[in-house]
Write a protein that holds these residues in place. Structure first.
Motif, PDB file in Angstrom:
ATOM      1  N   TYR A  38       0.020  -1.301   4.228  1.00  0.00           N
ATOM      2  CA  TYR A  38      -1.049  -0.862   3.566  1.00  0.00           C
ATOM      3  C   TYR A  38      -0.807  -0.270   2.378  1.00  0.00           C
ATOM      4  N   ALA A  39      -1.209  -0.812   1.499  1.00  0.00           N
ATOM      5  CA  ALA A  39      -1.396   0.224   0.460  1.00  0.00           C
ATOM      6  C   ALA A  39      -2.451   0.166  -0.655  1.00  0.00           C
ATOM      7  N   SER A  40      -2.575   0.648  -1.338  1.00  0.00           N
ATOM      8  CA  SER A  40      -3.788   0.548  -2.810  1.00  0.00           C
ATOM      9  C   SER A  40      -3.869  -0.505  -3.170  1.00  0.00           C
ATOM     10  N   SER A  41      -2.364  -1.646  -3.456  1.00  0.00           N
ATOM     11  CA  SER A  41      -2.322  -3.043  -3.928  1.00  0.00           C
ATOM     12  C   SER A  41      -2.197  -3.800  -2.783  1.00  0.00           C
ATOM     13  N   THR A  45       1.500  -3.792  -0.931  1.00  0.00           N
ATOM     14  CA  THR A  45       1.458  -4.196  -0.041  1.00  0.00           C
ATOM     15  C   THR A  45       2.446  -5.028   0.448  1.00  0.00           C
ATOM     16  N   TRP A 101      -5.746  -9.003   3.003  1.00  0.00           N
ATOM     17  CA  TRP A 101      -5.249  -7.179   3.251  1.00  0.00           C
ATOM     18  C   TRP A 101      -7.218  -6.842   1.988  1.00  0.00           C
ATOM     19  N   LYS A 102      -7.441  -7.589   1.509  1.00  0.00           N
ATOM     20  CA  LYS A 102      -9.141  -7.155   1.266  1.00  0.00           C
ATOM     21  C   LYS A 102      -9.579  -6.428   2.021  1.00  0.00           C
ATOM     22  N   GLY A 105      -8.824  -2.910   3.382  1.00  0.00           N
ATOM     23  CA  GLY A 105      -9.660  -2.393   2.132  1.00  0.00           C
ATOM     24  C   GLY A 105     -10.476  -1.553   2.654  1.00  0.00           C
ATOM     25  N   ARG A 108     -11.088   1.196   5.294  1.00  0.00           N
ATOM     26  CA  ARG A 108     -10.418   1.914   5.548  1.00  0.00           C
ATOM     27  C   ARG A 108     -11.631   2.767   4.627  1.00  0.00           C
TER      28      ARG A 108
END
Length: 108
Positions: A38-41, A45, A101-102, A105, A108
């Motif tokens: 997982y990454a911020s974009s 990711t 992915w959303k 996020g 988190r």
């Protein structure tokens, strides 16, 4: 995105070192797969998932799957393992879409 072989290898080495560091701090030396990629974009990711697949393929890490709890863990190797041709290799496709992915996020 296009990159040179050297750039790709450098990114893979950096990710491997990151996995080693995270595993050193984790219980049992295992890092949850989804937490690791997982990454911020979304693009980042996907890139991390792609590079992680090469870490697994080239023997820089192994994956342990807990089928009961539906969790996957990454375990780094101290140095790349030589993969024996006689060993049975298993390919496990793991998909990730934008909506998934959303949701990650939001949790988190």
């Amino acid at each position: 995105r296009m990159m040179s072989e050297e750039g790709f290898n450098e990114l893979m080495q950096e990710l491997w070192k990151e996995l080693i560091d995270q595993a050193a701090e984790a219980e049992k030396g295992q890092v949850p797969y989804w937490d690791f990629i997982y990454a911020s974009s979304y693009d980042e990711t996907v890139l991390r998932a792609y590079l992680t697949s090469f870490l697994l393929t080239y023997g820089f890490a192994t994956m342990e799957i807990d089928r009961i709890n539906e969790m996957s863990f990454l375990i780094p190797c101290d140095e790349p393992k030589e993969i024996a041709v006689q060993e049975q290799m298993i390919s496990i496709p793991i998909s990730i879409d934008y909506s998934q992915w959303k949701k990650m996020g939001e949790n988190r």
